[in-house]
Design an enzyme around this catalytic site. Sequence first.
Site, PDB file in Angstrom:
ATOM      1  N   ASN A 385      -3.146   3.366  -2.000  1.00 59.15           N
ATOM      2  CA  ASN A 385      -3.986   2.803  -0.949  1.00 59.15           C
ATOM      3  C   ASN A 385      -3.569   3.314   0.433  1.00 59.15           C
ATOM      4  O   ASN A 385      -4.275   4.131   1.038  1.00 59.15           O
ATOM      5  CB  ASN A 385      -3.924   1.277  -1.016  1.00 59.15           C
ATOM      6  CG  ASN A 385      -4.994   0.610  -0.182  1.00 59.15           C
ATOM      7  OD1 ASN A 385      -5.600   1.249   0.679  1.00 59.15           O
ATOM      8  ND2 ASN A 385      -5.223  -0.650  -0.424  1.00 59.15           N
ATOM      9  N   ASP A 386      -2.418   2.876   0.897  1.00 56.06           N
ATOM     10  CA  ASP A 386      -2.015   3.224   2.258  1.00 56.06           C
ATOM     11  C   ASP A 386      -1.867   4.731   2.461  1.00 56.06           C
ATOM     12  O   ASP A 386      -2.145   5.242   3.544  1.00 56.06           O
ATOM     13  CB  ASP A 386      -0.699   2.525   2.604  1.00 56.06           C
ATOM     14  CG  ASP A 386      -0.843   1.009   2.531  1.00 56.06           C
ATOM     15  OD1 ASP A 386      -1.910   0.500   2.917  1.00 56.06           O
ATOM     16  OD2 ASP A 386       0.094   0.346   2.066  1.00 56.06           O
ATOM     17  N   VAL A 387      -1.460   5.454   1.403  1.00 55.77           N
ATOM     18  CA  VAL A 387      -1.216   6.891   1.558  1.00 55.77           C
ATOM     19  C   VAL A 387      -2.513   7.708   1.632  1.00 55.77           C
ATOM     20  O   VAL A 387      -2.469   8.910   1.838  1.00 55.77           O
ATOM     21  CB  VAL A 387      -0.334   7.460   0.415  1.00 55.77           C
ATOM     22  CG1 VAL A 387       1.035   6.806   0.442  1.00 55.77           C
ATOM     23  CG2 VAL A 387      -0.989   7.285  -0.930  1.00 55.77           C
TER      24      VAL A 387
END
Lengths: 459, 94
Positions: A385-387
């Site tokens: 997600n964040d990456v």
Amino acid sequence: MNIIIEISYLVSSIFFIFGIKMMSSPKTARKGNFISAVGMLIAIIVTLLDKHILSFEWIVIGLIIGSLIGAIMAFKTPMTGMPQMVGVLNGFGGGASTLVALSEFYRLSGNIPTQTGIAIVASLLIGGVTFTGSMIAFGKLQGIVTGKVVKYPFQHPLNLILLIATITAGVVIVINPTLSWLVLAITFVSLLLGVLLVLPIGGADMPVAISLLNSYSGMAGATTGFVLQNNELIIAGSLVGASGIILTQIMCKAMNRSLMNVVLGGWASAGTVQTASTTSAKGQVKSVDSEELAMIFDSAESVIIVPGYGMAVAQAQHAVRDLVNVLEFKGKKVRFAIHPVAGRMPGHMNVLLAEAQVSYDKLLAMEDINDDFPNIDVALVIGANDVVNPAARHDKSSPIYGMPILNVDYAKTVVINKRSMNAGYAGIENELFFYPNALMYFGDAKEAVNKLVQELKQL
Amino acid sequence: MESVSLIMLIYVFVLAIFVGFELISKVPPILHTPLMSGSNAISGITIVGALLAAGAEEFTISTILGFIAVVFAMINVVGGYLVTDRMLKMFKKK
């Protein structure tokens, strides 16, 4: 005799260096590890020949107990649990250094040269912090200790005071080495410091903490080398110390955080970020089912899969491997793009995919594949997600602003597999889901990928 | 320990750190986990100190501490090398 021992230690050190050198390629790495192990065996055998060793019963018992525990851990730990295992091993390394330093202090009983005294204090401090710090890190990764950022009153002043007190006590010990209660106090405070330093580090930052503790365990070994005036301990310890520091730097860079920021604790704004109202302003997400998705994949030529720890949590590695096989059977080019902080320790995702028998030449690091995304038909994000959050590139208010990300949004179509619309590990909303070229494919990673594979086989 | 031998130890320490940086920076990200567990095993070299501490003739607090250190360091050595081997043997190219 002495010269033979010294030369054997040198040979053993060279084996370690060659062993690590051979880690530079997956082709030679396994042999390298073996050579390194032979180096260790040489060191152990030669030490047993030392004239200072007079009784063997306890040594043999210790060697057997340690080997058994180590072997059981090595064979029983699942690949998803590798960060915990490395954490525990770091801890035992640090613990051993502390014990050896203490033992040497008692053996010399008051008659301690200044340099040795300094080395003993350094060993106690670094080893102690490594031991308890690693155990807390293990607890956090295992879910025994909370993964949240733990704050306690006067955190930084308290730690600073404890550190200064330890060093002051260390100076006193070096001047007057008969004060054995002070040595116990230093040991105790070092152990306490390990707990206090790692407790505030959040679960998302554990890859950094583990790498740093890895470096400490090496440094603890090197300080023990100074205590015993043994070059091999210094060489081996320094190699590991350097290794941990490099990995720590890589992890910090991949998260766009300074080491100080991680060590002092907390992704300050995590959890308190954007609320639902800002997301609804971004419009609707488009969702897709397995049948439609199979047709999209069928018409694609090139595919990049971006795995995250969510894939491992769902045990979807083998399903993903099946997907790769069916896509390759259909003549598509499939590769994996692996972010440095994917998984829970450096390189973790590669191990998980290797376990699922994905060929390692398909596993590409971020810098090697990021420029290819504009030429890619479908990018499939599984459990990450964040990456892949483009906010990192342009949204200065985002906590992950400046973090290097995988450019999945540049692909013609980006498909995101997720269980729901919940935010990622860092608690940040992802604007990617609302992009015009983004499709959400909801469901448990394993089931969803399996369904996709079935649909693809029918086409 | 005279200052000459201390200086020699510091020489070894500093040079080994440089060697470490050179070697490790060439390890590809794909192998970072086995690198960590493998280097972890290497840091179990403290076993040398642990053996010397545990092997004294008379049984004292010093040898007891040494004995526990042998157990700890051996877990580190055996666990580290075996788990690294277990991982590395999975890395295959088709």
